[in-house]
Scaffold this active site. Structure first.
Site, PDB file in Angstrom:
ATOM      1  N   ASN A  10       0.850  -1.310   0.031  1.00 50.21           N
ATOM      2  CA  ASN A  10       0.087   0.052  -0.041  1.00 50.21           C
ATOM      3  C   ASN A  10       0.887   1.309  -0.050  1.00 50.21           C
ATOM      4  O   ASN A  10       1.470   1.439   1.043  1.00 50.21           O
ATOM      5  CB  ASN A  10      -0.914   0.073   1.122  1.00 50.21           C
ATOM      6  CG  ASN A  10      -1.725   1.080   1.318  1.00 50.21           C
ATOM      7  OD1 ASN A  10      -1.847   2.030   0.362  1.00 50.21           O
ATOM      8  ND2 ASN A  10      -2.417   1.506   2.519  1.00 50.21           N
ATOM      9  N   TRP A  11       1.111   1.649  -1.184  1.00 48.18           N
ATOM     10  CA  TRP A  11       1.857   2.905  -1.155  1.00 48.18           C
ATOM     11  C   TRP A  11       1.455   4.171  -0.774  1.00 48.18           C
ATOM     12  O   TRP A  11       2.097   5.318  -0.269  1.00 48.18           O
ATOM     13  CB  TRP A  11       2.084   3.225  -2.765  1.00 48.18           C
ATOM     14  CG  TRP A  11       2.915   2.207  -3.630  1.00 48.18           C
ATOM     15  CD1 TRP A  11       3.519   1.142  -3.067  1.00 48.18           C
ATOM     16  CD2 TRP A  11       3.574   2.254  -4.801  1.00 48.18           C
ATOM     17  NE1 TRP A  11       4.246   0.544  -3.859  1.00 48.18           N
ATOM     18  CE2 TRP A  11       4.241   1.069  -5.063  1.00 48.18           C
ATOM     19  CE3 TRP A  11       3.279   3.511  -5.877  1.00 48.18           C
ATOM     20  CZ2 TRP A  11       4.937   0.854  -6.500  1.00 48.18           C
ATOM     21  CZ3 TRP A  11       3.991   2.934  -7.220  1.00 48.18           C
ATOM     22  CH2 TRP A  11       4.653   1.898  -7.217  1.00 48.18           C
ATOM     23  N   LYS A  12       0.109   4.256  -0.280  1.00 51.55           N
ATOM     24  CA  LYS A  12      -0.459   5.310   0.238  1.00 51.55           C
ATOM     25  C   LYS A  12      -0.267   6.496  -0.484  1.00 51.55           C
ATOM     26  O   LYS A  12      -0.228   6.242  -1.805  1.00 51.55           O
ATOM     27  CB  LYS A  12      -0.182   5.533   1.829  1.00 51.55           C
ATOM     28  CG  LYS A  12      -0.271   4.473   2.303  1.00 51.55           C
ATOM     29  CD  LYS A  12      -0.046   4.709   4.226  1.00 51.55           C
ATOM     30  CE  LYS A  12       0.161   3.683   4.792  1.00 51.55           C
ATOM     31  NZ  LYS A  12      -0.098   3.457   6.128  1.00 51.55           N
ATOM     32  N   HIS A  95      -9.709   0.991   4.524  1.00 49.73           N
ATOM     33  CA  HIS A  95      -8.321   1.113   5.139  1.00 49.73           C
ATOM     34  C   HIS A  95      -8.644   2.118   6.451  1.00 49.73           C
ATOM     35  O   HIS A  95      -9.608   3.028   6.358  1.00 49.73           O
ATOM     36  CB  HIS A  95      -7.361   1.677   4.285  1.00 49.73           C
ATOM     37  CG  HIS A  95      -6.163   1.520   4.887  1.00 49.73           C
ATOM     38  ND1 HIS A  95      -5.546   2.745   6.048  1.00 49.73           N
ATOM     39  CD2 HIS A  95      -4.873   0.931   4.766  1.00 49.73           C
ATOM     40  CE1 HIS A  95      -4.489   2.560   6.089  1.00 49.73           C
ATOM     41  NE2 HIS A  95      -4.177   1.283   5.513  1.00 49.73           N
ATOM     42  N   GLU A  97      -7.189   4.409   7.612  1.00 47.94           N
ATOM     43  CA  GLU A  97      -6.977   5.857   7.392  1.00 47.94           C
ATOM     44  C   GLU A  97      -8.270   6.553   6.421  1.00 47.94           C
ATOM     45  O   GLU A  97      -8.616   7.712   6.744  1.00 47.94           O
ATOM     46  CB  GLU A  97      -5.750   6.333   6.363  1.00 47.94           C
ATOM     47  CG  GLU A  97      -4.448   5.699   7.372  1.00 47.94           C
ATOM     48  CD  GLU A  97      -3.427   5.438   6.547  1.00 47.94           C
ATOM     49  OE1 GLU A  97      -3.187   5.358   5.328  1.00 47.94           O
ATOM     50  OE2 GLU A  97      -2.374   5.088   7.255  1.00 47.94           O
ATOM     51  N   GLU A 166      -5.854  -5.340  10.126  1.00 46.74           N
ATOM     52  CA  GLU A 166      -5.071  -4.437  10.452  1.00 46.74           C
ATOM     53  C   GLU A 166      -5.053  -3.540  11.647  1.00 46.74           C
ATOM     54  O   GLU A 166      -6.017  -2.682  11.540  1.00 46.74           O
ATOM     55  CB  GLU A 166      -4.810  -3.241   9.448  1.00 46.74           C
ATOM     56  CG  GLU A 166      -4.689  -4.017   8.041  1.00 46.74           C
ATOM     57  CD  GLU A 166      -3.888  -2.816   7.117  1.00 46.74           C
ATOM     58  OE1 GLU A 166      -2.943  -3.002   6.660  1.00 46.74           O
ATOM     59  OE2 GLU A 166      -4.404  -1.550   6.978  1.00 46.74           O
ATOM     60  N   GLY A 172       1.888   2.048  10.757  1.00 45.57           N
ATOM     61  CA  GLY A 172       3.067   3.070  10.548  1.00 45.57           C
ATOM     62  C   GLY A 172       3.413   3.511  11.868  1.00 45.57           C
ATOM     63  O   GLY A 172       4.072   4.647  12.068  1.00 45.57           O
ATOM     64  N   SER A 211       2.888  -2.491  10.186  1.00 47.34           N
ATOM     65  CA  SER A 211       4.325  -2.582  10.559  1.00 47.34           C
ATOM     66  C   SER A 211       4.798  -3.697  10.378  1.00 47.34           C
ATOM     67  O   SER A 211       6.035  -4.282  10.886  1.00 47.34           O
ATOM     68  CB  SER A 211       4.593  -2.017  12.058  1.00 47.34           C
ATOM     69  OG  SER A 211       4.203  -0.606  12.359  1.00 47.34           O
ATOM     70  N   GLY A 232       2.620  -1.307   4.063  1.00 46.40           N
ATOM     71  CA  GLY A 232       2.683   0.139   3.956  1.00 46.40           C
ATOM     72  C   GLY A 232       4.279   0.589   3.654  1.00 46.40           C
ATOM     73  O   GLY A 232       4.763   0.326   2.644  1.00 46.40           O
ATOM     74  N   GLY A 233       4.761   1.097   4.974  1.00 48.85           N
ATOM     75  CA  GLY A 233       6.085   1.734   4.792  1.00 48.85           C
ATOM     76  C   GLY A 233       7.239   0.907   4.181  1.00 48.85           C
ATOM     77  O   GLY A 233       7.821   1.331   3.206  1.00 48.85           O
TER      78      GLY A 233
HETATM   79  C1  PEP Z   1      -1.055  -0.051   5.920  1.00 47.39           C
HETATM   80  O1  PEP Z   1      -0.944   1.300   5.466  1.00 47.39           O
HETATM   81  O2  PEP Z   1      -1.896  -0.859   5.529  1.00 47.39           O
HETATM   82  C2  PEP Z   1       0.031  -0.466   6.730  1.00 47.39           C
HETATM   83  C3  PEP Z   1       0.014  -1.644   7.186  1.00 47.39           C
HETATM   84  O3  PEP Z   1       1.268   0.406   6.949  1.00 47.39           O
HETATM   85  P1  PEP Z   1       2.429   0.230   7.613  1.00 47.39           P
HETATM   86  O4  PEP Z   1       2.939  -1.286   6.989  1.00 47.39           O
HETATM   87  O5  PEP Z   1       3.180   1.270   7.207  1.00 47.39           O
HETATM   88  O6  PEP Z   1       2.323  -0.054   8.976  1.00 47.39           O
END
Ligand code: PEP
Length: 249
Positions: A10-12, A95, A97, A166, A172, A211, A232-233
């Site tokens: 997930n590049w966001k 998601h 967010e 999640e 994040g 994470s 994500g990251g």
């Molecule tokens: C996400 O945005 O779905 C996510 C899991 O982010 P991260 O891996 O950065 O925690």
């Protein structure tokens, strides 16, 4: 039941033409054939770029959201048919967010999943509790309520969805759920899916997200009911993302 794991990035709201190209070229360096299913969920303006660079490889394109509506006066939204035009195979829905910053409700998330399914796009339905909810002992009730809305609207079609657990407190933050914490919620979700789609529940992939990184992926992915990751990251760094993919055989 053996099923291929799915690793979805997930590049966001990150990237630009130049950095996307560098990232994709690094991911596809080995020829772009992976042992597990792999997708990148990119910002919509880059669909065409990613579609072109990933053509002929097994890297799938994903969206980070989809409209619940088919067309019309919904400024700023993209319909499932529009995503399909660009070869989008997966769409993240619900998601945290989007639930948090855009007020998305369980019902809206369920409608978005339905719109994706109707267009032949696999929704990646995100569920997860906040830290306050976990501390209050509400984790199970929260994730079951979120998934129940999707089951209610989509009926037997839920055999076609992907679920992503999640925990909001892990996204994040660098705080990952332990494999045991994650597995125990995944087992709850699996049981709920079993109740709704008995014959198919074992085949529905339940991803963990929050994470996940190159160092912790293998032990999370070793759990019985963890069928992949939503990343994500770490999906923005090719070596890290490739290590997670390698851990998902
Ligand atoms: C996400 O945005 O779905 C996510 C899991 O982010 P991260 O891996 O950065 O925690």
């Amino acid at each position: 039941m053996t099923k291929k794991k799915l690793i979805a990035g997930n590049w966001k709201m990150n990237g630009n033409l130049a950095s996307n190209e560098a990232l994709l070229k690094a991911l596809l360096q080995g020829g772009g054939s992976f042992e597990c299913d792999v997708a990148v969920c990119t910002p919509a303006p880059y669909f065409a770029q990613v579609q072109a660079l990933a053509a002929g490889t097994s890297l799938a394109l994903g969206a980070q959201d989809v409209s619940a509506h088919a067309s019309g006066a919904y400024t700023g939204e993209q319909s499932a048919a529009m995503l399909k035009d660009f070869g989008v195979r997966y769409a993240i829905v619900g998601h945290s967010e989007r639930r948090q910053f855009h007020g998305e409700t369980d019902d809206l998330v369920a409608s978005k999943a339905a719109a994706a399914l109707a267009a032949g796009i696999t929704p990646i339905v995100c569920v997860g509790e906040t830290l306050a909810q976990r501390d209050a002992g509400e984790t199970e009730a929260v994730v079951k309520r979120q998934l129940a809305a999707v089951i209610h609207v989509n009926g037997h079609c839920i055999s076609e969805i992907v679920v992503a657990y999640e925990p909001v407190w892990a996204i994040g933050t660098g705080k990952t759920a332990t494999p045991q914490q994650a597995q125990s919620v995944h087992a709850v979700l699996r049981a709920q899916l079993h109740h709704a789609a008995s014959a198919h529940a074992a085949g529905i992939r339940i991803l963990y997200g929050g994470s996940m990184n190159a160092a912790n992926a293998a032990e999370l992915l070793a759990e019985n009911d963890i069928d992949g990751g939503l990343i994500g990251g770490a999906s923005l760094k090719a070596p890290d993302f490739l290590q997670i993919i390698a851990a998902a055989r």
